[in-house]
Design a protein around this motif. Structure first.
Motif, short mmCIF file in Angstrom:
data_model
loop_
_atom_site.label_atom_id
_atom_site.label_comp_id
_atom_site.label_asym_id
_atom_site.label_seq_id
_atom_site.Cartn_x
_atom_site.Cartn_y
_atom_site.Cartn_z
N ALA A 57 -0.81 -12.22 -9.14
CA ALA A 57 -0.86 -13.64 -8.76
C ALA A 57 -1.23 -14.49 -9.96
O ALA A 57 -1.69 -14.01 -10.97
CB ALA A 57 -1.89 -13.83 -7.65
N GLU A 58 -1.04 -15.78 -9.79
CA GLU A 58 -1.50 -16.72 -10.81
C GLU A 58 -3.03 -16.76 -10.76
O GLU A 58 -3.62 -16.56 -9.70
CB GLU A 58 -0.97 -18.13 -10.51
CG GLU A 58 0.52 -18.28 -10.67
CD GLU A 58 0.96 -19.69 -10.32
OE1 GLU A 58 0.25 -20.64 -10.69
OE2 GLU A 58 2.00 -19.83 -9.66
N PRO A 59 -3.67 -17.01 -11.90
CA PRO A 59 -5.14 -17.04 -11.91
C PRO A 59 -5.68 -18.01 -10.85
O PRO A 59 -5.24 -19.15 -10.76
CB PRO A 59 -5.48 -17.51 -13.33
CG PRO A 59 -4.29 -17.12 -14.15
CD PRO A 59 -3.10 -17.23 -13.22
N GLY A 60 -6.61 -17.51 -10.03
CA GLY A 60 -7.28 -18.36 -9.04
C GLY A 60 -6.48 -18.61 -7.78
O GLY A 60 -6.92 -19.38 -6.93
N LYS A 61 -5.32 -17.98 -7.60
CA LYS A 61 -4.50 -18.23 -6.41
C LYS A 61 -4.25 -16.94 -5.64
O LYS A 61 -4.01 -15.90 -6.24
CB LYS A 61 -3.14 -18.82 -6.80
CG LYS A 61 -3.21 -20.26 -7.28
CD LYS A 61 -1.84 -20.75 -7.60
CE LYS A 61 -1.25 -21.43 -6.38
NZ LYS A 61 0.06 -22.02 -6.67
N ILE A 62 -4.30 -17.02 -4.34
CA ILE A 62 -3.87 -15.92 -3.48
C ILE A 62 -2.43 -16.23 -3.08
O ILE A 62 -2.16 -17.26 -2.47
CB ILE A 62 -4.76 -15.81 -2.22
CG1 ILE A 62 -6.21 -15.48 -2.59
CG2 ILE A 62 -4.20 -14.78 -1.26
CD1 ILE A 62 -6.41 -14.07 -3.10
N THR A 63 -1.54 -15.36 -3.45
CA THR A 63 -0.12 -15.58 -3.17
C THR A 63 0.22 -15.16 -1.74
O THR A 63 -0.60 -14.56 -1.04
CB THR A 63 0.76 -14.77 -4.14
OG1 THR A 63 0.50 -13.38 -3.90
CG2 THR A 63 0.47 -15.13 -5.58
N ASP A 64 1.44 -15.45 -1.35
CA ASP A 64 1.93 -15.05 -0.05
C ASP A 64 1.92 -13.53 0.07
O ASP A 64 1.56 -12.97 1.10
CB ASP A 64 3.35 -15.60 0.16
CG ASP A 64 3.77 -15.60 1.61
OD1 ASP A 64 2.90 -15.81 2.48
OD2 ASP A 64 4.97 -15.38 1.86
N ALA A 65 2.29 -12.83 -1.01
CA ALA A 65 2.29 -11.38 -1.00
C ALA A 65 0.86 -10.84 -0.83
O ALA A 65 0.63 -9.89 -0.07
CB ALA A 65 2.90 -10.84 -2.28
N ALA A 66 -0.10 -11.43 -1.53
CA ALA A 66 -1.49 -11.01 -1.39
C ALA A 66 -1.99 -11.27 0.02
O ALA A 66 -2.74 -10.47 0.59
CB ALA A 66 -2.37 -11.72 -2.41
N SER A 67 -1.57 -12.36 0.61
CA SER A 67 -1.93 -12.69 1.98
C SER A 67 -1.42 -11.62 2.95
O SER A 67 -2.12 -11.20 3.86
CB SER A 67 -1.39 -14.06 2.36
OG SER A 67 -1.63 -14.33 3.71
N ARG A 68 -0.21 -11.15 2.73
CA ARG A 68 0.35 -10.09 3.58
C ARG A 68 -0.41 -8.78 3.39
O ARG A 68 -0.60 -8.03 4.35
CB ARG A 68 1.84 -9.91 3.30
CG ARG A 68 2.68 -11.06 3.88
CD ARG A 68 4.15 -10.74 3.89
NE ARG A 68 4.71 -10.47 2.57
CZ ARG A 68 5.14 -11.38 1.71
NH1 ARG A 68 5.06 -12.65 2.04
NH2 ARG A 68 5.63 -11.04 0.54
#
Length: 165
Positions: A57-68
C-alpha cells in the motif's frame, strides 16, 4: 509500496504476539480452553498478513486489497472462536463466549499491530484487561443492584467455573 525496515517489522509482529499472549495468559489463568500460545499465534498470524498487505500500500493508507485481507481474517477468526464455545447438554448452557471474544480481540489487535497503530493497541489492551479483571464482579454487583433474575446454577458452581467464558 511501503518498505518497512527490520526494527519496524519486529516491533509490529512482536507486539501483536505479546498482546495476544497477554490476553491468552488471562484465559489460561482462569482455566479456560484457550491460552497464551493460541492467542499469541492468532495475534502474530493476523499481524503477519496485515503487514504483508500494508507492504503493498501507499504509506499511511489501507488499500482496498488490505481491507479485503482484514475482512477475510475476521471471518476466519469467527470459526476459530466458534470452536471454543461448548454446549453443556444436560443444562443447555453455552460456555466459552468470553474466550471466543478474546480470540476475536487477539485477531483485531494483531491487525492493528500490523497496521502500526500503537495508541489504539495500547488503549484496547488496557480496556480489555479492565473488563477481564473486574468485569464479572461489576456484572454481579449491577445484577444485584438492578434486581436481576438469580442464576440457579451459580450456587452449585464452584468459584473457578463462575466465569462465563
Amino acid at each position: 509500496m511501503t518498505q518497512l525496515d527490520w526494527p519496524e517489522i519486529l516491533l509490529r509482529l512482536g507486539s501483536a504476539a505479546l498482546a495476544g499472549s497477554a490476553i491468552g495468559l488471562n484465559r489460561d489463568l482462569h482455566g479456560k480452553p484457550i491460552g497464551l500460545k493460541t492467542l499469541g499465534i492468532v495475534g502474530l498470524s493476523t499481524a503477519t498478513v496485515v503487514l504483508l498487505a500494508v507492504q503493498f500500500a501507499e504509506p499511511g493508507k489501507i488499500t482496498d486489497a488490505a481491507s479485503r485481507v482484514i475482512q477475510g481474517i475476521l471471518t476466519g477468526i469467527g470459526f476459530l472462536g466458534a470452536g471454543v464455545i461448548v454446549h453443556e447438554s444436560d443444562r443447555f448452557r453455552v460456555r466459552g463466549l468470553t474466550s471466543a471474544a478474546c480470540t476475536f480481540l487477539a485477531a483485531c489487535l494483531g491487525i492493528t499491530c500490523g497496521a502500526g497503530e500503537w495508541k489504539i493497541v495500547l488503549v484496547a489492551l488496557v480496556f480489555a484487561f479492565v473488563l477481564l479483571t473486574i468485569g464479572r464482579r461489576v456484572e454481579r454487583w449491577l445484577h444485584r443492584m438492578l434486581g436481576g433474575k438469580d442464576d440457579p446454577h451459580q450456587a452449585e458452581a464452584s468459584p473457578k467455573t463462575q466465569d462465563r467464558g
